[in-house]
Design a protein around this motif. Structure first.
Motif, PDB file in Angstrom:
ATOM      1  N   ASP A   2       5.928 -13.356 -31.279  1.00 22.05           N
ATOM      2  CA  ASP A   2       7.090 -12.812 -31.555  1.00 22.05           C
ATOM      3  C   ASP A   2       7.553 -12.654 -30.042  1.00 22.05           C
ATOM      4  OD1 ASP A   2       6.629 -10.616 -34.311  1.00 22.05           O
ATOM      5  OD2 ASP A   2       7.303 -12.643 -34.210  1.00 22.05           O
ATOM      6  N   LYS A   3       9.009 -13.444 -29.780  1.00 23.22           N
ATOM      7  CA  LYS A   3       9.448 -13.219 -28.506  1.00 23.22           C
ATOM      8  C   LYS A   3      10.791 -13.192 -28.549  1.00 23.22           C
ATOM      9  CE  LYS A   3       8.284 -17.102 -26.358  1.00 23.22           C
ATOM     10  NZ  LYS A   3       8.200 -18.413 -25.532  1.00 23.22           N
ATOM     11  N   VAL A   4      11.547 -12.220 -27.453  1.00 24.14           N
ATOM     12  CA  VAL A   4      12.842 -12.032 -27.322  1.00 24.14           C
ATOM     13  C   VAL A   4      13.175 -12.045 -25.599  1.00 24.14           C
ATOM     14  CG1 VAL A   4      14.641 -10.213 -27.574  1.00 24.14           C
ATOM     15  CG2 VAL A   4      12.706 -10.350 -29.121  1.00 24.14           C
ATOM     16  N   VAL A   5      13.927 -12.913 -25.531  1.00 28.21           N
ATOM     17  CA  VAL A   5      14.303 -13.269 -24.246  1.00 28.21           C
ATOM     18  C   VAL A   5      15.763 -12.846 -24.060  1.00 28.21           C
ATOM     19  CG1 VAL A   5      14.472 -15.247 -22.558  1.00 28.21           C
ATOM     20  CG2 VAL A   5      12.620 -15.294 -24.227  1.00 28.21           C
ATOM     21  N   GLN A   6      16.189 -12.395 -22.722  1.00 29.32           N
ATOM     22  CA  GLN A   6      17.232 -11.805 -22.231  1.00 29.32           C
ATOM     23  C   GLN A   6      17.586 -12.636 -20.897  1.00 29.32           C
ATOM     24  OE1 GLN A   6      16.892  -7.450 -23.717  1.00 29.32           O
ATOM     25  NE2 GLN A   6      18.892  -7.893 -22.874  1.00 29.32           N
ATOM     26  N   GLU A  26      12.565 -15.536 -30.995  1.00 33.85           N
ATOM     27  CA  GLU A  26      11.814 -16.292 -31.822  1.00 33.85           C
ATOM     28  C   GLU A  26      10.760 -15.265 -32.449  1.00 33.85           C
ATOM     29  OE1 GLU A  26      11.148 -19.906 -28.870  1.00 33.85           O
ATOM     30  OE2 GLU A  26       9.406 -19.533 -30.301  1.00 33.85           O
ATOM     31  N   VAL A  27      11.276 -14.942 -33.904  1.00 29.89           N
ATOM     32  CA  VAL A  27      10.568 -13.766 -34.358  1.00 29.89           C
ATOM     33  C   VAL A  27      10.302 -14.031 -36.004  1.00 29.89           C
ATOM     34  CG1 VAL A  27      10.731 -11.336 -34.863  1.00 29.89           C
ATOM     35  CG2 VAL A  27      11.304 -12.001 -32.964  1.00 29.89           C
ATOM     36  N   THR A  28       9.113 -13.648 -36.591  1.00 28.27           N
ATOM     37  CA  THR A  28       8.676 -14.031 -37.876  1.00 28.27           C
ATOM     38  C   THR A  28       9.536 -12.812 -38.659  1.00 28.27           C
ATOM     39  OG1 THR A  28       6.677 -13.067 -37.646  1.00 28.27           O
ATOM     40  CG2 THR A  28       7.053 -15.388 -37.386  1.00 28.27           C
ATOM     41  N   ASN A  29       9.742 -12.867 -39.814  1.00 26.31           N
ATOM     42  CA  ASN A  29      10.297 -11.840 -40.702  1.00 26.31           C
ATOM     43  C   ASN A  29      11.544 -11.078 -40.236  1.00 26.31           C
ATOM     44  OD1 ASN A  29       8.297 -12.495 -42.581  1.00 26.31           O
ATOM     45  ND2 ASN A  29       6.733 -11.433 -41.259  1.00 26.31           N
ATOM     46  N   PHE A  30      12.525 -11.914 -39.621  1.00 26.50           N
ATOM     47  CA  PHE A  30      13.527 -11.363 -38.945  1.00 26.50           C
ATOM     48  C   PHE A  30      14.441 -10.526 -39.991  1.00 26.50           C
ATOM     49  CE2 PHE A  30      17.119 -11.225 -36.066  1.00 26.50           C
ATOM     50  CZ  PHE A  30      18.206 -11.078 -36.813  1.00 26.50           C
ATOM     51  N   ARG A  31      14.852  -9.230 -39.519  1.00 27.68           N
ATOM     52  CA  ARG A  31      15.818  -8.500 -40.222  1.00 27.68           C
ATOM     53  C   ARG A  31      17.020  -8.273 -39.659  1.00 27.68           C
ATOM     54  NH1 ARG A  31      15.008  -4.186 -44.255  1.00 27.68           N
ATOM     55  NH2 ARG A  31      12.778  -3.965 -43.796  1.00 27.68           N
ATOM     56  N   SER A  32      16.908  -7.959 -38.278  1.00 31.34           N
ATOM     57  CA  SER A  32      18.301  -7.676 -37.577  1.00 31.34           C
ATOM     58  C   SER A  32      18.141  -7.926 -36.235  1.00 31.34           C
ATOM     59  CB  SER A  32      18.557  -6.238 -37.830  1.00 31.34           C
ATOM     60  OG  SER A  32      17.511  -5.226 -37.572  1.00 31.34           O
ATOM     61  N   LEU A  33      19.054  -7.837 -35.510  1.00 26.00           N
ATOM     62  CA  LEU A  33      19.270  -8.031 -34.095  1.00 26.00           C
ATOM     63  C   LEU A  33      20.179  -6.483 -33.718  1.00 26.00           C
ATOM     64  CD1 LEU A  33      21.079  -8.646 -31.574  1.00 26.00           C
ATOM     65  CD2 LEU A  33      18.825  -9.760 -31.761  1.00 26.00           C
ATOM     66  N   LEU A  34      19.309  -6.058 -32.591  1.00 29.61           N
ATOM     67  CA  LEU A  34      19.747  -4.576 -32.030  1.00 29.61           C
ATOM     68  C   LEU A  34      19.975  -4.732 -30.739  1.00 29.61           C
ATOM     69  CD1 LEU A  34      16.763  -3.547 -34.143  1.00 29.61           C
ATOM     70  CD2 LEU A  34      18.846  -2.540 -34.790  1.00 29.61           C
ATOM     71  N   TRP A  35      21.064  -3.802 -30.238  1.00 30.26           N
ATOM     72  CA  TRP A  35      21.372  -3.713 -29.049  1.00 30.26           C
ATOM     73  C   TRP A  35      21.094  -2.147 -28.624  1.00 30.26           C
ATOM     74  CZ3 TRP A  35      21.889  -7.359 -25.301  1.00 30.26           C
ATOM     75  CH2 TRP A  35      22.090  -8.586 -25.444  1.00 30.26           C
ATOM     76  N   TYR A  36      20.469  -1.814 -27.464  1.00 28.93           N
ATOM     77  CA  TYR A  36      20.422  -0.704 -27.010  1.00 28.93           C
ATOM     78  C   TYR A  36      20.752  -0.301 -25.627  1.00 28.93           C
ATOM     79  CZ  TYR A  36      17.266   0.722 -31.133  1.00 28.93           C
ATOM     80  OH  TYR A  36      16.891   1.051 -32.256  1.00 28.93           O
ATOM     81  N   LYS A  37      21.116   0.731 -25.329  1.00 27.50           N
ATOM     82  CA  LYS A  37      21.680   1.006 -24.034  1.00 27.50           C
ATOM     83  C   LYS A  37      20.590   1.977 -23.307  1.00 27.50           C
ATOM     84  CE  LYS A  37      25.610   2.704 -21.156  1.00 27.50           C
ATOM     85  NZ  LYS A  37      27.016   3.325 -21.245  1.00 27.50           N
ATOM     86  N   GLN A  38      20.280   1.759 -22.079  1.00 28.68           N
ATOM     87  CA  GLN A  38      19.195   2.757 -21.359  1.00 28.68           C
ATOM     88  C   GLN A  38      19.772   2.955 -20.131  1.00 28.68           C
ATOM     89  OE1 GLN A  38      15.215   1.384 -20.773  1.00 28.68           O
ATOM     90  NE2 GLN A  38      14.528   3.494 -20.928  1.00 28.68           N
ATOM     91  N   GLU A  39      20.124   4.335 -19.928  1.00 29.09           N
ATOM     92  CA  GLU A  39      20.634   4.809 -18.624  1.00 29.09           C
ATOM     93  C   GLU A  39      19.388   5.509 -17.990  1.00 29.09           C
ATOM     94  OE1 GLU A  39      24.779   6.297 -18.757  1.00 29.09           O
ATOM     95  OE2 GLU A  39      24.348   6.234 -20.756  1.00 29.09           O
ATOM     96  N   LYS A  40      19.334   6.669 -17.705  1.00 29.61           N
ATOM     97  CA  LYS A  40      18.212   7.226 -16.897  1.00 29.61           C
ATOM     98  C   LYS A  40      16.914   7.413 -17.817  1.00 29.61           C
ATOM     99  CE  LYS A  40      20.307   7.617 -12.878  1.00 29.61           C
ATOM    100  NZ  LYS A  40      19.920   7.115 -11.752  1.00 29.61           N
ATOM    101  N   LYS A  41      17.018   7.728 -18.719  1.00 22.33           N
ATOM    102  CA  LYS A  41      15.958   8.142 -19.805  1.00 22.33           C
ATOM    103  C   LYS A  41      15.701   7.118 -20.927  1.00 22.33           C
ATOM    104  CE  LYS A  41      15.518  12.915 -17.789  1.00 22.33           C
ATOM    105  NZ  LYS A  41      15.738  14.073 -18.369  1.00 22.33           N
TER     106      LYS A  41
END
Lengths: 111, 114
Positions: A2-6, A26-41
């Motif tokens: 599995d690979k996720v490239v940004q 490129e991922v097997t058994n795809f269910r969903s695409l997610l976005w997260y935001k990371q600030e300090k923690k």
């Protein structure tokens, strides 16, 4: 494997600019695409997309998924200094909610 | 609203020492995960658990062990710490009853191995 490239990995913009962050996977058994935001923690959840062409919007943020070409984009309009963070793209798999993350895009918004 | 709590938040170890990171969640989530985060590499899954008494390997399991004796707790152990395990460790939980794929994270534990 599995690979996720940004891209880009880092970005500096001025307040008021519009930015587009890219994510391909490129991922097997795809269910969903997610976005997260990371600030300090800890990362915090932004969006989940499961169908192509469906745009999700939350204020100035929006995202689109293309399941045929295996990519997603995150748009941020009228950026503010509070948007400075690392934005993580991730793919959820059908097996036990496993989530695979990309390396993140570090966004800096300067006044 | 405690959510996901990790202890300790900081720890310095010498090579070869052992330690345990504790993760506790109060949301009654079925699934729990341990990730490590290194500069430029995003979050990499170490181990995960789909229920009490069950664990499974993630992307980078070598050098770590885990246990889930109670539904609310997920422990990550390092038996013999190595400098390559210097990292920030995040615990997360989720539930298929809530929103599939939405992880709730703890605030992280920064581990330095000298």
């Amino acid at each position: 494997e599995d690979k996720v490239v940004q891209s880009p990995l880092s970005l500096v913009v001025h307040e008021g600019d519009t930015v587009t962050l890219n994510c391909s996977y490129e991922v097997t058994n795809f269910r969903s695409l997610l976005w997260y935001k990371q600030e300090k923690k800890a990362p915090t959840f932004l969006f989940m997309l499961t169908s192509s062409g469906i745009e999700k919007k939350s204020g100035r943020l929006s995202s689109i998924l293309d399941k045929k070409e295996l990519f997603s984009i995150l748009n941020i309009t009228a950026t503010q200094t509070g948007d400075s963070a690392v934005y993580l793209c991730a793919v959820g798999k059908t097996s036990y909610d496993k989530v695979i993350f990309g390396p993140g895009t570090s966004l800096s918004v300067i006044p | 609203n405690a959510g996901v709590t990790q202890t300790p938040k900081f720890r310095v170890l010498k090579t070869g020492q052992s330690m345990t990171l504790l993760c506790a969640q109060d949301m009654n989530h079925e699934y729990m995960y341990w990730y490590r985060q290194d500069p430029g590499m995003g979050l990499r899954l170490i181990h995960y658990s789909v229920g009490e008494g069950t664990t499974a390997k993630g992307e980078v399991p070598d050098g770590y062990n885990v246990s889930r004796l109670k539904k609310q707790n997920f422990l990550l152990g390092l038996e013999s710490a190595a400098p390559s395990q210097t990292s920030v460790y995040f615990c997360a939980s989720s539930s298929p009853r809530v929103r599939v794929g939405e992880l709730f994270f703890g605030e992280g534990s920064r581990l330095t191995v000298l």
